[in-house]
Design a protein around this motif. Sequence first.
Motif, PDB file in Angstrom:
ATOM      1  N   LEU A  47       0.792  -1.389   0.166  1.00 49.93           N
ATOM      2  CA  LEU A  47       0.166   0.251   0.016  1.00 49.93           C
ATOM      3  C   LEU A  47       0.826   1.368   0.181  1.00 49.93           C
ATOM      4  O   LEU A  47       0.431   2.220  -0.803  1.00 49.93           O
ATOM      5  CB  LEU A  47      -0.849  -0.283   1.317  1.00 49.93           C
ATOM      6  N   TYR A  48       1.729   0.999   0.977  1.00 52.81           N
ATOM      7  CA  TYR A  48       2.793   1.998   1.048  1.00 52.81           C
ATOM      8  C   TYR A  48       3.572   2.424  -0.275  1.00 52.81           C
ATOM      9  O   TYR A  48       4.030   3.645  -0.586  1.00 52.81           O
ATOM     10  CB  TYR A  48       3.324   2.735   2.424  1.00 52.81           C
ATOM     11  N   HIS A  49       3.826   1.438  -0.819  1.00 52.68           N
ATOM     12  CA  HIS A  49       5.000   1.480  -2.114  1.00 52.68           C
ATOM     13  C   HIS A  49       4.006   1.758  -3.267  1.00 52.68           C
ATOM     14  O   HIS A  49       4.493   3.322  -4.016  1.00 52.68           O
ATOM     15  CB  HIS A  49       5.342  -0.103  -2.272  1.00 52.68           C
ATOM     16  N   HIS A  50       3.022   1.854  -3.273  1.00 53.06           N
ATOM     17  CA  HIS A  50       1.585   1.976  -4.395  1.00 53.06           C
ATOM     18  C   HIS A  50       1.168   3.790  -4.406  1.00 53.06           C
ATOM     19  O   HIS A  50       0.869   4.425  -5.315  1.00 53.06           O
ATOM     20  CB  HIS A  50       0.902   1.230  -4.886  1.00 53.06           C
ATOM     21  N   ASP A  55      -3.170   8.758   4.066  1.00 46.19           N
ATOM     22  CA  ASP A  55      -3.839  10.024   2.713  1.00 46.19           C
ATOM     23  C   ASP A  55      -3.603   9.512   1.200  1.00 46.19           C
ATOM     24  O   ASP A  55      -4.155  10.454   0.639  1.00 46.19           O
ATOM     25  CB  ASP A  55      -2.709  11.482   3.742  1.00 46.19           C
ATOM     26  N   GLY A  56      -2.320   8.953   1.418  1.00 43.50           N
ATOM     27  CA  GLY A  56      -1.995   9.025  -0.610  1.00 43.50           C
ATOM     28  C   GLY A  56      -2.875   8.166  -0.877  1.00 43.50           C
ATOM     29  O   GLY A  56      -3.511   8.056  -2.225  1.00 43.50           O
ATOM     30  N   LEU A  57      -3.727   6.618  -0.608  1.00 42.39           N
ATOM     31  CA  LEU A  57      -4.791   6.249  -1.052  1.00 42.39           C
ATOM     32  C   LEU A  57      -6.035   6.677  -1.054  1.00 42.39           C
ATOM     33  O   LEU A  57      -6.297   6.824  -1.927  1.00 42.39           O
ATOM     34  CB  LEU A  57      -4.672   5.071  -0.087  1.00 42.39           C
ATOM     35  N   ALA A  58      -6.009   7.923  -0.110  1.00 41.37           N
ATOM     36  CA  ALA A  58      -7.412   8.420  -0.044  1.00 41.37           C
ATOM     37  C   ALA A  58      -7.413   9.402  -1.019  1.00 41.37           C
ATOM     38  O   ALA A  58      -8.737   9.048  -1.669  1.00 41.37           O
ATOM     39  CB  ALA A  58      -7.664   9.195   1.586  1.00 41.37           C
TER      40      ALA A  58
END
Length: 198
Positions: A47-50, A55-58
């Motif tokens: 998740l953090y890699h992508h 917050d970046g995911l949201a």
Amino acid sequence: MSPKQQRGEATVDRILDTALRVYAESGQQGFTVNAVTKAGGVSFGSLYHHFGSFDGLAAALYTRCMEELFDAMTAAVLRSRTARTGVRALVRAYLDFTVEHREAALFLHASSYSGYLSAHARQIREARDAKLAPISAWLEPRVRRGELAPLPPQLIEIMVMGPVAEAARRSLSSTYDVDLNQVARLLPDAIWQSLRPG
């Protein structure tokens, strides 16, 4: 595109789909990094890699939902020949999206003021502006020809999107009792009346 890039895009799509489902099922309180990674069967590292952060995911999910909405609105307005049918088509496309893509509409309307989007405001604004450009390009010559009130494009956007966004938000909320069928019958003409020349 290389197989590795294809796998990466598929993983991004899967995480975004999972995040939207988690949000729709659990609401803002249940929308956590733990819930998304568990439901999607992905690691924190992936998740953090992508996305760089939760917050970046949201923000990526918000952007994807927003782009889907604007794509639907663009397709609707580009099929319209007159200013009146175009304005009405924009309103109806927004309402149709709210009904047909309830989870995406819920995320858009519930998260539009969330703090996790502020760090990505520039990216979201750039994506929004790019998606609104074809709609503005359709409206502007009609303003010049006098088919629409002589207003700046941003004000026309506010006058179209503001009322329909509020109607959609209220229909998605458990606090209000809003009949979107009634809204779809009345609001397109009401918004058109506010944008008619003269």
